[in-house]
Design a protein around this motif. Structure first.
Motif, short mmCIF file in Angstrom:
data_model
loop_
_atom_site.label_atom_id
_atom_site.label_comp_id
_atom_site.label_asym_id
_atom_site.label_seq_id
_atom_site.Cartn_x
_atom_site.Cartn_y
_atom_site.Cartn_z
N GLY A 3 40.65 6.78 -14.99
CA GLY A 3 40.22 7.73 -16.01
C GLY A 3 39.32 7.01 -16.98
O GLY A 3 39.55 5.85 -17.32
N GLN A 4 38.29 7.72 -17.41
CA GLN A 4 37.28 7.10 -18.26
C GLN A 4 37.83 6.65 -19.61
O GLN A 4 38.51 7.41 -20.30
CB GLN A 4 36.14 8.10 -18.45
CG GLN A 4 34.92 7.48 -19.11
CD GLN A 4 33.73 8.43 -19.07
OE1 GLN A 4 33.37 8.95 -18.00
NE2 GLN A 4 33.13 8.68 -20.21
N VAL A 5 37.53 5.42 -20.00
CA VAL A 5 38.00 4.88 -21.27
C VAL A 5 36.85 4.82 -22.29
O VAL A 5 37.04 5.06 -23.48
CB VAL A 5 38.63 3.49 -21.09
CG1 VAL A 5 39.11 2.93 -22.43
CG2 VAL A 5 39.79 3.54 -20.09
N TYR A 6 35.67 4.49 -21.81
CA TYR A 6 34.48 4.45 -22.67
C TYR A 6 33.36 5.27 -22.01
O TYR A 6 33.21 5.25 -20.78
CB TYR A 6 33.97 3.02 -22.85
CG TYR A 6 34.88 2.12 -23.65
CD1 TYR A 6 34.86 2.11 -25.04
CD2 TYR A 6 35.77 1.27 -23.01
CE1 TYR A 6 35.69 1.28 -25.78
CE2 TYR A 6 36.61 0.42 -23.74
CZ TYR A 6 36.57 0.45 -25.12
OH TYR A 6 37.39 -0.38 -25.85
N GLY A 7 32.55 5.91 -22.84
CA GLY A 7 31.40 6.63 -22.29
C GLY A 7 30.35 5.66 -21.76
O GLY A 7 29.93 5.71 -20.61
N ARG A 8 29.93 4.72 -22.61
CA ARG A 8 28.93 3.75 -22.16
C ARG A 8 29.34 2.32 -22.50
O ARG A 8 29.73 2.04 -23.64
CB ARG A 8 27.57 4.04 -22.78
CG ARG A 8 26.50 3.13 -22.17
CD ARG A 8 25.12 3.32 -22.74
NE ARG A 8 24.61 4.65 -22.44
CZ ARG A 8 23.46 5.11 -22.92
NH1 ARG A 8 22.72 4.35 -23.73
NH2 ARG A 8 23.04 6.32 -22.61
N VAL A 9 29.26 1.47 -21.52
CA VAL A 9 29.61 0.06 -21.71
C VAL A 9 28.38 -0.80 -21.44
O VAL A 9 27.67 -0.57 -20.45
CB VAL A 9 30.75 -0.36 -20.75
CG1 VAL A 9 31.02 -1.86 -20.85
CG2 VAL A 9 32.03 0.43 -21.03
N ALA A 10 28.12 -1.79 -22.30
CA ALA A 10 27.01 -2.73 -22.08
C ALA A 10 27.57 -4.12 -21.83
O ALA A 10 28.39 -4.61 -22.60
CB ALA A 10 26.08 -2.75 -23.28
N LEU A 11 27.11 -4.74 -20.75
CA LEU A 11 27.52 -6.11 -20.44
C LEU A 11 26.34 -7.05 -20.71
O LEU A 11 25.27 -6.90 -20.11
CB LEU A 11 27.93 -6.23 -18.97
CG LEU A 11 29.08 -5.30 -18.52
CD1 LEU A 11 29.28 -5.37 -17.00
CD2 LEU A 11 30.38 -5.67 -19.25
N ILE A 12 26.54 -8.00 -21.61
CA ILE A 12 25.47 -8.95 -21.92
C ILE A 12 25.82 -10.28 -21.27
O ILE A 12 26.81 -10.91 -21.60
CB ILE A 12 25.31 -9.12 -23.45
CG1 ILE A 12 25.15 -7.76 -24.12
CG2 ILE A 12 24.11 -10.03 -23.74
CD1 ILE A 12 23.98 -6.94 -23.62
N GLY A 13 24.98 -10.70 -20.34
CA GLY A 13 25.30 -11.81 -19.44
C GLY A 13 25.83 -11.18 -18.18
O GLY A 13 26.68 -10.27 -18.23
N LEU A 14 25.31 -11.60 -17.03
CA LEU A 14 25.71 -10.96 -15.77
C LEU A 14 26.17 -12.01 -14.76
O LEU A 14 25.61 -12.16 -13.68
CB LEU A 14 24.55 -10.14 -15.19
CG LEU A 14 24.14 -8.92 -16.03
CD1 LEU A 14 22.88 -8.28 -15.45
CD2 LEU A 14 25.26 -7.90 -16.11
N GLY A 15 27.22 -12.75 -15.14
CA GLY A 15 27.74 -13.78 -14.25
C GLY A 15 29.04 -13.34 -13.59
O GLY A 15 29.28 -12.16 -13.36
N LEU A 16 29.87 -14.32 -13.28
CA LEU A 16 31.14 -14.06 -12.60
C LEU A 16 32.00 -13.01 -13.31
O LEU A 16 32.48 -12.05 -12.70
CB LEU A 16 31.95 -15.36 -12.48
CG LEU A 16 33.40 -15.20 -12.01
CD1 LEU A 16 33.46 -14.75 -10.56
CD2 LEU A 16 34.17 -16.50 -12.19
N ILE A 17 32.19 -13.21 -14.61
CA ILE A 17 33.11 -12.32 -15.33
C ILE A 17 32.51 -10.93 -15.49
O ILE A 17 33.16 -9.91 -15.22
CB ILE A 17 33.47 -12.93 -16.71
CG1 ILE A 17 34.13 -14.32 -16.53
CG2 ILE A 17 34.38 -12.00 -17.49
CD1 ILE A 17 35.43 -14.31 -15.77
#
Ligand SMILES: NC(=O)c1ccc[n+]([C@@H]2O[C@H](COP(=O)([O-])OP(=O)(O)OC[C@H]3O[C@@H](n4cnc5c(N)ncnc54)[C@H](OP(=O)(O)O)[C@@H]3O)[C@@H](O)[C@H]2O)c1
Ligand SMILES: NC(=O)c1ccc[n+]([C@@H]2O[C@H](COP(=O)([O-])OP(=O)(O)OC[C@H]3O[C@@H](n4cnc5c(N)ncnc54)[C@H](OP(=O)(O)O)[C@@H]3O)[C@@H](O)[C@H]2O)c1
Lengths: 306, 306
Positions: A3-17
């Motif tokens: 179930g959706q928890v956030y409308g929009r999520v931004a990830l800064i850095g696109l590595g393993l985590i």
């Protein structure tokens, strides 16, 4: 678990985590849209090619626009500058979090830049592998592992609860912890062991009488495991040691004290001291296995059926 | 990879290594009959119950009678006394070997008791797990791992060749090496890493502020691996350190030297030194994986599909 928890999520850095978070959020449908940004064009290109993030942006500012949650997934030393860059364009009411392996330093570096009306909930998932980069992530990384939330004073409990729901949705168990205690616990369970493993592999590398090929061919139980740990990302670990200096140095001090005592026991032939010490340490392993935090399969179950 | 190599093989000591040898010999039909002996009635009872050895004997002397190959599979410190015990009843022309993790000490302790007309070919399989005892063995343990033969001066090349055939039949690659060089290489690739892992787990155990349960719950990559190593048999490892004292102390000296240099880099904030060091150590890991001596699966492939 979904179930959706956030409308929009931004990830800064696109590595393993970050990439593991993306696949874990997709698996459970936790976010409406996920945007992403990485420093290099190369990583952004890879992300676009493999479908990592619904939208890959060419600047961090663009990625965070309109985001309800922004997660900083860069090395610890880069958190402050990245936060400073995105601060002016954050949406009011948004939450900023991070996944850094050190918490006091990240809080000191990030919090001053958090705008009025934006929440800051630092976090640290205790999960990882020795691989890094945008192609190393997978949805199961956080399953059954712990993620620690380290709310700062005055953090909105509602913002913390929502971030907790996200981590639980990604498969993790969640605990809250104070930043300084976090940094000490992690100095024991992760940072100092990494430094020691790097050192031991460095020693092997230095020894000219024991040629490279012997160290490699005959790498037995013990050293082999150390080389895996010592294959972790150099930038990430440099930043960890520079920013968790006090706790690491404290634990290193304890470590050398105990090592010298064992060294003396070897020199003087004190077998009883050695046997007692080696017996005591078995109990911790049993505890970890009983807590479901590692496999009991011999040699981690690697290689053939065993 | 199969066909009988020895008519009768006697295994003295029935732990991880001996039981793995038994199953590996059975798998390939390398021995006509395998007898076994262990010190305690309990281990002998277990062996009889699980079918470990064709015949379990109540004394070492009984087990070695008529044997073409006798393999000493006891802790390094017990090799000498066991050899002294069986010497009078060995069959002329028989070969005595061992699997001890240290070679110079075993040679010094065992060789004086070898009777005229009996061959002595020390050996050391570089394979193991953190488990021990008669139920921990499995036929695949030696597959694709190295077994080192350490022939002493004057060893019959024919006896050495036959033992090599046995190890190859059990799935191992075989190399020959000088005893002192063996002990130094193993001090680097196995003994010192074990001591360090034991020490780090001991430090965690000591720390009262970081309670047991936290160390266990939050045992991240790094520490978790160390606890596995530090769960190895205390008697075996006590004997290793007492009998490979010089090489272990030498490598420990190098280790603390390098550790102090890294410690200073942390204290002074020398990120470049740390980054360079952490970069250098990655190459060794790559070498080990390319040599087929470890898995490239993240985190050893443990846990879920990754
Ligand atoms: N790996 C683990 O086991 C683990 C576990 C828990 C927490 N953490 C923490 O998680 C964070 C990320 O680790 P990771 O393993 O995901 O790292 P990673 O795979 O090496 O990825 C790091 C990402 O950060 C970007 N980046 C690096 N420096 C930057 C800068 N100055 N400005 C903007 N972006 C930058 C990189 O971009 P480019 O690709 O373009 O260089 C890359 O996308 C770190 O803080 C680490 O401490 C790691
Ligand atoms: N484990 C490894 O990773 C590994 C790898 C390579 C080589 N090695 C070497 O292989 C040898 C055996 O190790 P392991 O792991 O198989 O050990 P283990 O599982 O602990 O078994 C040891 C066996 O030796 C017997 N034993 C112990 N002390 C004895 C004594 N004083 N007299 C007669 N028998 C005695 C024990 O009998 P009870 O059961 O009755 O006590 C047991 O059957 C050691 O020399 C070790 O250094 C071990």
């Amino acid at each position: 678990m979904s179930g959706q928890v956030y409308g929009r999520v931004a990830l800064i850095g696109l590595g393993l985590i970050a990439s593991s978070m993306f696949w874990a959020m997709k698996r459970a449908g936790l976010a409406g849209e996920v945007t992403g940004y990485a420093r290099s064009a190369e990583t952004r290109g890879t992300a676009r090619r493999i479908g990592l993030c619904d939208r890959v942006c060419d600047s961090a500012q663009e990625a965070v626009q309109g985001a309800d949650l922004v997660v900083l997934c860069v090395p610890v030393g880069a958190m402050g500058p990245v936060m400073e860059d995105i601060a002016p364009v954050l949406k009011p009411g948004a939450t900023v979090s991070d996944v850094g392996s050190v918490k006091r330093h990240v809080i000191d570096a990030v919090q001053p830049h958090i705008p009025e009306g934006v929440h800051f909930v630092p976090a640290h998932p205790l999960a990882g592998t020795e691989h890094s980069g945008p192609e190393s992530g997978f949805a199961e990384l956080f399953d059954n592992r712990w993620s620690l939330l380290v709310p700062v004073e005055g953090t909105d409990p509602e913002a913390t609860a929502r971030l907790r729901a996200l981590w639980e949705g990604m498969g993790a168990h969640v605990d809250e912890m104070d930043a300084d205690h976090h940094d000490l616990v992690l100095a024991v369970t992760s940072h100092t062991p990494h430094l020691i493993a790097y050192t031991m592999v460095g020693v092997a590398d230095d020894l000219r009488r024991v040629t490279d090929s012997e160290v490699i061919k005959y790498s037995a139980a013990g050293f082999r495991d150390f080389t895996r740990i010592a294959a972790s990302d150099p930038t990430m670990w440099r930043d960890v040691f520079l920013t968790n200096k006090d706790a690491t140095l404290e634990i290193l001090g304890r470590f050398t004290e105990e090592l010298f005592a064992l060294q003396r026991a070897i020199r003087t032939g004190d077998g009883e001291h050695l046997h007692d010490y080696f017996t005591r340490t078995r109990a911790i392993r049993r505890g970890i296995i009983e807590a479901g935090q590692d496999t009991d399969a011999p040699d981690f179950g690697r290689g053939q059926k065993k």
